[in-house]
Every structure is written in C-alpha cells, then in structure tokens.
Design a protein around this motif. Sequence first.
Motif, PDB file in Angstrom:
ATOM      1  N   ARG A   1       0.836  -1.209   0.000  1.00 44.32           N
ATOM      2  CA  ARG A   1       0.000   0.000   0.000  1.00 44.32           C
ATOM      3  C   ARG A   1       0.870   1.259   0.000  1.00 44.32           C
ATOM      4  N   ASN A   2       0.222   2.399  -0.291  1.00 46.94           N
ATOM      5  CA  ASN A   2       0.932   3.678  -0.242  1.00 46.94           C
ATOM      6  C   ASN A   2       1.167   4.137   1.184  1.00 46.94           C
ATOM      7  N   GLU A   3       0.265   3.732   2.077  1.00 46.25           N
ATOM      8  CA  GLU A   3       0.358   4.142   3.475  1.00 46.25           C
ATOM      9  C   GLU A   3       0.750   2.965   4.348  1.00 46.25           C
ATOM     10  N   LEU A   4       1.533   3.261   5.377  1.00 49.68           N
ATOM     11  CA  LEU A   4       1.976   2.233   6.307  1.00 49.68           C
ATOM     12  C   LEU A   4       0.979   2.078   7.449  1.00 49.68           C
TER      13      LEU A   4
ATOM     14  N   LEU B   1       6.949   1.516  -1.957  1.00 46.33           N
ATOM     15  CA  LEU B   1       5.557   1.452  -1.529  1.00 46.33           C
ATOM     16  C   LEU B   1       4.628   1.233  -2.719  1.00 46.33           C
ATOM     17  N   ASN B   2       3.448   0.718  -2.420  1.00 46.35           N
ATOM     18  CA  ASN B   2       2.416   0.442  -3.416  1.00 46.35           C
ATOM     19  C   ASN B   2       2.890  -0.567  -4.457  1.00 46.35           C
ATOM     20  N   VAL B   3       3.705  -1.524  -4.004  1.00 45.00           N
ATOM     21  CA  VAL B   3       4.121  -2.615  -4.874  1.00 45.00           C
ATOM     22  C   VAL B   3       3.802  -3.934  -4.182  1.00 45.00           C
ATOM     23  N   ALA B   4       3.375  -4.910  -4.958  1.00 42.46           N
ATOM     24  CA  ALA B   4       2.961  -6.198  -4.397  1.00 42.46           C
ATOM     25  C   ALA B   4       3.968  -7.279  -4.773  1.00 42.46           C
ATOM     26  N   PRO B   5       4.454  -8.041  -3.801  1.00 41.21           N
ATOM     27  CA  PRO B   5       5.372  -9.146  -4.104  1.00 41.21           C
ATOM     28  C   PRO B   5       4.684 -10.225  -4.937  1.00 41.21           C
TER      29      PRO B   5
ATOM     30  N   VAL C   1       8.228  -8.049  -8.098  1.00 39.68           N
ATOM     31  CA  VAL C   1       7.097  -7.266  -7.607  1.00 39.68           C
ATOM     32  C   VAL C   1       6.371  -6.641  -8.781  1.00 39.68           C
ATOM     33  N   THR C   2       5.152  -6.180  -8.510  1.00 36.78           N
ATOM     34  CA  THR C   2       4.396  -5.438  -9.509  1.00 36.78           C
ATOM     35  C   THR C   2       3.943  -4.116  -8.925  1.00 36.78           C
ATOM     36  N   ASN C   3       4.031  -3.068  -9.710  1.00 35.05           N
ATOM     37  CA  ASN C   3       3.557  -1.756  -9.290  1.00 35.05           C
ATOM     38  C   ASN C   3       2.037  -1.730  -9.390  1.00 35.05           C
ATOM     39  N   ASN C   4       1.367  -1.441  -8.271  1.00 38.59           N
ATOM     40  CA  ASN C   4      -0.090  -1.509  -8.241  1.00 38.59           C
ATOM     41  C   ASN C   4      -0.751  -0.436  -9.097  1.00 38.59           C
ATOM     42  N   GLU C   5      -0.055   0.634  -9.397  1.00 45.79           N
ATOM     43  CA  GLU C   5      -0.632   1.707 -10.226  1.00 45.79           C
ATOM     44  C   GLU C   5      -0.434   1.438 -11.706  1.00 45.79           C
TER      45      GLU C   5
END
Length: 316
Positions: free
Chosen positions: A174-177, A197-201, A216-220
């Motif tokens: 997520r962008n926020e912790l 941040l905002n990247v998913a393994p 990883v992939t960038n969620n945006e």
Amino acid sequence: MRKVIILGTGPAGLTAAIYLARANMQPLVIEGNQPGGQLTITTEVENFPGFPDGIMGPELMENMRKQAERFGAEFMRGWVTDVDLSKRPFTVSVEEQGDMQAESLVISTGASAKLLGIPGETENMGRGVSACATCDGFFFRGKKVIVVGGGDSAMEEANFLTRFASEVQLVHRRNELRASKIMQDRAQKNEKIHWSLNVAPLEVVAENNRVTGLKVTNNETGKEEIIPTDGIFVAIGHKPNTEFLKGQLDTDELGYIKVKPGTTETNIPGVFACGDVQDHIYRQAVTAAGSGCMAALECERFLEGQGAMDWSKSLS
C-alpha cells in the motif's frame, strides 16, 4: 490416563518434557504437523547457549527430543483437533488416535509466521527467506536485504537489520503504512532504509539454492520488476496456534494465551502455557526453553499439591 500431556515439540515443549520426565511424571508429548517447531526450518543457530560454533536448527531439536526420550518421555505423532478443559481430567482429542485424558496440560503449540503465499517463498526458507530478523540478521552482514510489511513489526525488523545489512529495502503493498507514527519516523530517519511502496510481491527469485531477488508489480502501472537482494525478511506478523482451544482459555486480542505474570499458569488450574503461544515479544528459542522449564516445575508442583495418584502403580 496420564499425569501430564504436552502439546507441541518446539524448544518450550521439549524442555518441559525433559524436566517432567526427569521428575518421573511420564509425560506424553503430542507432536503436531511440524515436530520441532520453527527451528526445523532454519539453518544454523548461533545464539543458543552452549554451542560456540553454532548448531543446525533441526539438529538442536533432535538432540532435545533424544534427551527427553532418554528420561522416559513418550512421543505421539498427531494433530490435536479438540480439547475439553471444563473438568479434570482434561480430554485431548487427537486425529486418528482418539481421545486421551490427563490430570494436567502443558500447551506449547507455538506461533506460525504469516507468510506471503507467493512462489519460491517456502522453498527458500533458510536459503535467504526468513521471518525473524533477530534470528538471522547476522548472516546478512554487508549485504542487501528486503523487508516485506507495513506494520510496527516491519519497521522494527528493518531498523534492526541496518545493524548488519548495507541496505534495507522496505516493500509494502500500500501507499500508506500501518505502523505507528513513532515507528515510521524512526525508520524514515534511518539512512540505510529505502522504500518501495504500493508494490505487491509476486515471486521469490533464487539461483543455486540462494535468493537473488524479489519480483514485484507496481499496483498503479502494473509494471513488473525484480528487486535484486541477498535476503527477504517477511514481517507481516505471527499467528498463535490456539484455534483448537476454541476459546476455553483466556487470550489477548491477537490470540496469544494469557498467563499470570511471572508464571506459565493460565486461567484454568492445571493448564500451563509456554513458548511462543504465550509470548509475542521475544520469540526466541532460549526464552521459549526457559518458559518450558517454568511450566514443567509449576506443573510438577500442581500435581503434587493435588495429590495426583501414582498412575504407574494403578496401571500395574
């Protein structure tokens, strides 16, 4: 009928078994689906006292088991599906083994690290993937590592790893912790910690049985990349193995068994809890072993105070 049944065979359960067997309590130890606990999926253990050159985790657990067997502890492989703590003797239901009864119980079923569930993760445990910075951080001196997570545990692990690693990359989906502000601030002030941040393994990448990267992939944008690394620390929390109790013992909001301060006594007389199933702070083999010793001594005193019958004579 048993004087005492021990549930679990990590450092806590095996230490309790050693002490209770030496006290002639003839403990029955029920092993779960991972006999020996989390140490069986680690490699070298360097911080357990008495081994100046270190010892492999599975070997340490096997030695503890043999020591308990030497003094008369009995072991049974099986999965505990249910317990009845409403009256003594307590009843323990074991899958494919049936029901058995005991005057007292020592619960040392541990806690399981929550994992990401991505390809390459479990296969590379002990080969670059870890769920314990305190246990394995030393092995990554001067290397680049990744910490996955966004809570207080992840911040704490990342800060700790900067004592050894040359660089720590913190990956969060997520962008926020989720971490508290004080823990975030501490990590953000650490120059060795970098942020993704905002990247998913997606996958643990390994070559020649060693971790080399995290895909990883960038969620945006949806763009995929491989972050090069020597080690990946999964820090998304632990889950105590207490589901089988079905609310019969007092637990905290996370599910860890509550014990009376300074003891291993639960809210039910005759039931004791030791190791990671009641400790979400230290989570070390040596502290688990120490609490296993406490549980055994307290269990022995309980049985003597209750005037437990001499089962060996009754069964002869």
